[in-house]
Write a protein that holds these residues in place. Structure first.
Motif, PDB file in Angstrom:
ATOM      1  N   ARG A 122      65.319  60.310  24.732  1.00  0.00           N
ATOM      2  CA  ARG A 122      64.124  61.126  24.910  1.00  0.00           C
ATOM      3  C   ARG A 122      63.002  60.536  24.069  1.00  0.00           C
ATOM      4  O   ARG A 122      63.209  60.195  22.895  1.00  0.00           O
ATOM      5  CB  ARG A 122      64.393  62.573  24.494  1.00  0.00           C
ATOM      6  CG  ARG A 122      63.279  63.547  24.885  1.00  0.00           C
ATOM      7  CD  ARG A 122      63.774  64.992  24.738  1.00  0.00           C
ATOM      8  NE  ARG A 122      63.870  65.374  23.344  1.00  0.00           N
ATOM      9  CZ  ARG A 122      62.938  66.088  22.688  1.00  0.00           C
ATOM     10  NH1 ARG A 122      61.853  66.479  23.331  1.00  0.00           N
ATOM     11  NH2 ARG A 122      63.104  66.417  21.438  1.00  0.00           N
ATOM     12  N   ILE A 123      61.825  60.393  24.664  1.00  0.00           N
ATOM     13  CA  ILE A 123      60.675  59.848  23.946  1.00  0.00           C
ATOM     14  C   ILE A 123      59.797  61.000  23.467  1.00  0.00           C
ATOM     15  O   ILE A 123      59.413  61.870  24.263  1.00  0.00           O
ATOM     16  CB  ILE A 123      59.869  58.889  24.839  1.00  0.00           C
ATOM     17  CG1 ILE A 123      60.776  57.742  25.317  1.00  0.00           C
ATOM     18  CG2 ILE A 123      58.674  58.327  24.083  1.00  0.00           C
ATOM     19  CD1 ILE A 123      60.116  56.823  26.331  1.00  0.00           C
ATOM     20  N   VAL A 124      59.508  61.019  22.180  1.00  0.00           N
ATOM     21  CA  VAL A 124      58.731  62.112  21.574  1.00  0.00           C
ATOM     22  C   VAL A 124      57.542  61.538  20.807  1.00  0.00           C
ATOM     23  O   VAL A 124      57.433  60.335  20.600  1.00  0.00           O
ATOM     24  CB  VAL A 124      59.614  62.960  20.636  1.00  0.00           C
ATOM     25  CG1 VAL A 124      60.757  63.598  21.406  1.00  0.00           C
ATOM     26  CG2 VAL A 124      60.166  62.107  19.487  1.00  0.00           C
ATOM     27  N   ASP A 125      56.648  62.449  20.371  1.00  0.00           N
ATOM     28  CA  ASP A 125      55.465  62.074  19.578  1.00  0.00           C
ATOM     29  C   ASP A 125      54.659  60.974  20.250  1.00  0.00           C
ATOM     30  O   ASP A 125      54.277  59.972  19.618  1.00  0.00           O
ATOM     31  CB  ASP A 125      55.865  61.644  18.165  1.00  0.00           C
ATOM     32  CG  ASP A 125      56.491  62.774  17.370  1.00  0.00           C
ATOM     33  OD1 ASP A 125      56.284  63.945  17.743  1.00  0.00           O
ATOM     34  OD2 ASP A 125      57.197  62.488  16.381  1.00  0.00           O
ATOM     35  N   LEU A 126      54.371  61.149  21.519  1.00  0.00           N
ATOM     36  CA  LEU A 126      53.623  60.136  22.272  1.00  0.00           C
ATOM     37  C   LEU A 126      52.204  60.005  21.733  1.00  0.00           C
ATOM     38  O   LEU A 126      51.516  60.998  21.504  1.00  0.00           O
ATOM     39  CB  LEU A 126      53.600  60.503  23.750  1.00  0.00           C
ATOM     40  CG  LEU A 126      54.950  60.381  24.471  1.00  0.00           C
ATOM     41  CD1 LEU A 126      54.891  61.013  25.850  1.00  0.00           C
ATOM     42  CD2 LEU A 126      55.367  58.924  24.565  1.00  0.00           C
ATOM     43  N   GLY A 127      51.765  58.765  21.556  1.00  0.00           N
ATOM     44  CA  GLY A 127      50.466  58.528  20.938  1.00  0.00           C
ATOM     45  C   GLY A 127      49.299  58.532  21.891  1.00  0.00           C
ATOM     46  O   GLY A 127      48.143  58.668  21.464  1.00  0.00           O
ATOM     47  N   TYR A 128      49.534  58.404  23.182  1.00  0.00           N
ATOM     48  CA  TYR A 128      48.436  58.245  24.133  1.00  0.00           C
ATOM     49  C   TYR A 128      48.591  59.160  25.351  1.00  0.00           C
ATOM     50  O   TYR A 128      48.334  58.762  26.487  1.00  0.00           O
ATOM     51  CB  TYR A 128      48.346  56.777  24.578  1.00  0.00           C
ATOM     52  CG  TYR A 128      48.108  55.828  23.430  1.00  0.00           C
ATOM     53  CD1 TYR A 128      46.834  55.591  22.936  1.00  0.00           C
ATOM     54  CD2 TYR A 128      49.186  55.200  22.807  1.00  0.00           C
ATOM     55  CE1 TYR A 128      46.614  54.742  21.867  1.00  0.00           C
ATOM     56  CE2 TYR A 128      48.982  54.340  21.732  1.00  0.00           C
ATOM     57  CZ  TYR A 128      47.695  54.112  21.266  1.00  0.00           C
ATOM     58  OH  TYR A 128      47.493  53.271  20.197  1.00  0.00           O
ATOM     59  N   GLY A 129      49.012  60.365  25.090  1.00  0.00           N
ATOM     60  CA  GLY A 129      49.124  61.332  26.163  1.00  0.00           C
ATOM     61  C   GLY A 129      50.468  61.273  26.850  1.00  0.00           C
ATOM     62  O   GLY A 129      51.328  60.443  26.528  1.00  0.00           O
ATOM     63  N   PRO A 130      50.680  62.147  27.821  1.00  0.00           N
ATOM     64  CA  PRO A 130      51.987  62.208  28.490  1.00  0.00           C
ATOM     65  C   PRO A 130      52.244  60.982  29.349  1.00  0.00           C
ATOM     66  O   PRO A 130      51.323  60.309  29.812  1.00  0.00           O
ATOM     67  CB  PRO A 130      51.874  63.471  29.342  1.00  0.00           C
ATOM     68  CG  PRO A 130      50.410  63.622  29.596  1.00  0.00           C
ATOM     69  CD  PRO A 130      49.721  63.141  28.350  1.00  0.00           C
ATOM     70  N   MET A 131      53.531  60.726  29.553  1.00  0.00           N
ATOM     71  CA  MET A 131      53.924  59.683  30.497  1.00  0.00           C
ATOM     72  C   MET A 131      53.931  60.254  31.910  1.00  0.00           C
ATOM     73  O   MET A 131      53.967  61.467  32.108  1.00  0.00           O
ATOM     74  CB  MET A 131      55.321  59.151  30.149  1.00  0.00           C
ATOM     75  CG  MET A 131      55.357  58.277  28.926  1.00  0.00           C
ATOM     76  SD  MET A 131      56.964  57.454  28.754  1.00  0.00           S
ATOM     77  CE  MET A 131      56.623  56.456  27.288  1.00  0.00           C
ATOM     78  N   ALA A 132      53.901  59.363  32.876  1.00  0.00           N
ATOM     79  CA  ALA A 132      53.988  59.783  34.273  1.00  0.00           C
ATOM     80  C   ALA A 132      55.280  60.570  34.487  1.00  0.00           C
ATOM     81  O   ALA A 132      56.326  60.205  33.933  1.00  0.00           O
ATOM     82  CB  ALA A 132      53.959  58.561  35.186  1.00  0.00           C
ATOM     83  N   PRO A 133      55.236  61.641  35.264  1.00  0.00           N
ATOM     84  CA  PRO A 133      56.443  62.455  35.452  1.00  0.00           C
ATOM     85  C   PRO A 133      57.581  61.705  36.121  1.00  0.00           C
ATOM     86  O   PRO A 133      58.748  62.078  35.961  1.00  0.00           O
ATOM     87  CB  PRO A 133      55.946  63.608  36.326  1.00  0.00           C
ATOM     88  CG  PRO A 133      54.697  63.117  36.966  1.00  0.00           C
ATOM     89  CD  PRO A 133      54.079  62.187  35.979  1.00  0.00           C
ATOM     90  N   ASP A 134      57.276  60.646  36.865  1.00  0.00           N
ATOM     91  CA  ASP A 134      58.330  59.877  37.530  1.00  0.00           C
ATOM     92  C   ASP A 134      58.661  58.582  36.791  1.00  0.00           C
ATOM     93  O   ASP A 134      59.190  57.627  37.367  1.00  0.00           O
ATOM     94  CB  ASP A 134      57.937  59.556  38.967  1.00  0.00           C
ATOM     95  CG  ASP A 134      56.576  58.868  39.086  1.00  0.00           C
ATOM     96  OD1 ASP A 134      55.897  58.714  38.039  1.00  0.00           O
ATOM     97  OD2 ASP A 134      56.188  58.492  40.215  1.00  0.00           O
ATOM     98  N   VAL A 135      58.370  58.528  35.469  1.00  0.00           N
ATOM     99  CA  VAL A 135      58.656  57.333  34.685  1.00  0.00           C
ATOM    100  C   VAL A 135      60.157  57.038  34.697  1.00  0.00           C
ATOM    101  O   VAL A 135      60.993  57.941  34.642  1.00  0.00           O
ATOM    102  CB  VAL A 135      58.142  57.480  33.237  1.00  0.00           C
ATOM    103  CG1 VAL A 135      58.861  58.602  32.499  1.00  0.00           C
ATOM    104  CG2 VAL A 135      58.291  56.165  32.470  1.00  0.00           C
ATOM    105  N   MET A 136      60.484  55.760  34.790  1.00  0.00           N
ATOM    106  CA  MET A 136      61.874  55.304  34.720  1.00  0.00           C
ATOM    107  C   MET A 136      62.073  54.600  33.385  1.00  0.00           C
ATOM    108  O   MET A 136      61.283  53.720  33.007  1.00  0.00           O
ATOM    109  CB  MET A 136      62.176  54.365  35.882  1.00  0.00           C
ATOM    110  CG  MET A 136      62.091  55.044  37.245  1.00  0.00           C
ATOM    111  SD  MET A 136      62.326  53.903  38.641  1.00  0.00           S
ATOM    112  CE  MET A 136      60.743  53.049  38.651  1.00  0.00           C
ATOM    113  N   ILE A 137      63.102  54.992  32.655  1.00  0.00           N
ATOM    114  CA  ILE A 137      63.349  54.504  31.303  1.00  0.00           C
ATOM    115  C   ILE A 137      64.689  53.785  31.273  1.00  0.00           C
ATOM    116  O   ILE A 137      65.692  54.313  31.752  1.00  0.00           O
ATOM    117  CB  ILE A 137      63.352  55.660  30.295  1.00  0.00           C
ATOM    118  CG1 ILE A 137      61.994  56.384  30.310  1.00  0.00           C
ATOM    119  CG2 ILE A 137      63.683  55.162  28.889  1.00  0.00           C
ATOM    120  CD1 ILE A 137      61.989  57.663  29.499  1.00  0.00           C
TER     121      ILE A 137
END
Length: 489
Positions: free
Chosen positions: A194-209
């Motif tokens: 899980r990615i937290v404390d994002l520095g530049y706003g939310p990621m795309a909802p369909d991001v693939m990690i």
């Protein structure tokens, strides 16, 4: 007892040589059927913490000097710009490591952090984990993925002064329990990210990690010397054979050759050359630009990243805007040379009866369908290494360098060039038994979830499911022999 295992080995010798034994013997070459000289004349005999850090045994004095120079740039930290150390400034603005050796410690394999741990904002030099990012869509020309709009194609959890880190990674795990046919229980750990404390706003909802750990480097120059014809031939042979194993070639864009080539590096075979792989790591992992990747990895919303200073311009390489890559071509070439000249280590205990039994079991379980044992290299791809160093060497890496569907348990759901979300490249097995000596762990697979060889096998699914099922039915003694064989490579 020894003669029994020798007989069993002879039965499987043709398979273990990948079907090439007859032509090889006709050529008059010493067959080395146990593959003790893993890299032919380049092989070194070594053990201990520095086992992966020796130069090819066949290097000449001038080449050894260059090896030492490349080693210094590989292992020393890069620093923020501007700095008095102009040969090594330009770190960032975003990064995950300060040196190549931060991820490839002692030229070996990285490891994930302990489960239930957060990464960031400062990178941990003992942890070589990164997260690849992308979103669905049609990639741009010469790209394998569509980058996440705000964060690019990988998460960087560290940054220079005045620039925000992109975020932090939280990792937890779930226990998965099972049993061998003899009743012996086992437990695997399924990681969750899980990615937290994002520095530049939310990621795309369909991001693939997709998580990655850094592999060991010994022998990578020889892997590049395997011909594309051999890799494509592996795919044709598997397509024509019975059974579920149907590997695929990943055709990718190579920034060094400026052409489409057969992929062979990276966990999804998404990189064709060591030069492209190295330049990509400098750019993505340390924020160091080169002539192959001249742009920083800042996205449009990362204003502080875009405004950050660059390092000292590389000599004579400025563009029309007066900018230049932060690592010059000569220095970059030394780093590539260093990696290409890292020698594979000779096998240990190759004639041990238990190892010979494990070798026969490896063939019986059809592990060799993907982990092709041996090749003769083509012409070496590095002009600065004479043909006698990497060319026409009988090597034993145990890989077909193809993509295989490994089933849903290992899937990352993230395509890359022609690789789909369930496919992974068959990793080489040479050196696996030395990882613990060099790096103090036995974490295997693309994200290090497997603690040792047996756990790695138990994670196999998809095309490899029949092989995994055969191992599940093995007795304790057979499993121990199989592991001892793999760890002898």
């Amino acid at each position: 007892m020894t003669s029994f295992f020798a007989t069993r080995l002879a039965v499987f010798s043709t398979l273990l040589l990948g079907g090439l034994s007859t032509a090889w013997l006709q050529a008059g070459e010493n067959p080395d059927p146990l593959g003790e000289k893993t890299g032919g004349s380049t092989t070194v005999y070594a053990s201990g913490k520095n086992a992966f850090s020796f130069p090819l045994a066949s290097l000449e004095d001038e080449e050894r000097t260059r090896f030492v120079i490349g080693n210094s740039f590989f292992k020393r930290n890069w620093v923020e710009a501007p700095a008095s150390t102009t040969a090594r400034d330009g770190l960032g603005p975003h990064f995950i490591a300060r040196a190549c050796a931060s991820c490839h410690s002692l030229d070996g394999r990285g490891a994930p952090p302990d489960w239930s741990r957060t990464l960031g904002p400062e990178p941990d030099a003992t942890v070589a984990l990164l997260l690849r990012l992308s979103v669905p869509g049609k990639p741009a020309a010469h790209e394998g993925v569509v980058p996440e709009p705000n964060y690019g194609d990988q998460l960087n959890n560290a940054a220079i002064a005045g620039v925000k880190p992109e975020g932090r990674v939280e990792i937890t795990s779930q226990s998965i329990h099972g049993r061998f046919a003899d009743g012996t229980p086992y437990t695997l750990q399924q990681p969750h990210y899980r990615i937290v404390d994002l520095g530049y706003g939310p990621m795309a909802p369909d991001v693939m990690i997709s998580p990655r750990i850094a592999p060991q480097l010994a022998g990578v120059g020889l892997l590049e010397a395997i011909t594309e014809a051999d890799i494509e031939g592996n795919a044709r042979a598997q397509a024509a054979a019975a059974g579920p194993v149907k590997g695929q070639v990943n055709h990718v864009w190579d920034a060094f050759a400026k052409a489409e080539r057969v992929g062979r590096f990276g966990w999804k075979a998404n990189v064709a050359s060591l030069a492209h792989q190295t330049a990509g790591a400098f750019n993505g992992d340390m924020g160091i630009t080169s002539s192959l990747f001249p742009q920083e990895g800042c996205t449009a919303v990362q204003i502080d990243c875009l405004a950050a200073p660059s390092g000292c311009p590389a000599k004579g390489k400025t563009d029309k805007a007066g900018k230049a890559p932060e690592i010059d071509d000569d220095t970059f070439g030394q780093v590539v040379f260093y990696q290409a000249a890292l020698a594979p280590v000779a096998r240990r205990q190759a004639k041990d009866p238990q190892v010979l039994r494990g070798q026969a079991l490896f063939a019986q379980a059809q592990c060799i369908a993907c982990h092709r044992p041996s090749y003769v290299t083509g012409e070496g791809p590095f002009p600065s290494l004479t043909s006698s160093k990497l060319s026409r060497q009988r090597i034993w890496p145990y890989t077909d360098l193809l993509l295989h569907d490994m089933g849903p348990a290992l899937a990352d759901g993230r395509p890359d060039f022609q690789a789909n979300g369930q496919q992974w490249k068959t990793p080489p097995l040479w050196g696996v038994g030395l990882i613990e000596s060099v790096n103090g762990h036995q974490r295997l697979l693309h994200d290090g979830r497997a603690n040792g060889v047996l756990e790695a096998i138990l994670w196999h699914g998809g095309e490899a499911k029949p092989a995994q099922q055969k191992v599940l039915k093995m007795s304790l003694a057979e499993r121990q022999a199989l592991i001892k064989f793999v760890e002898s490579l």
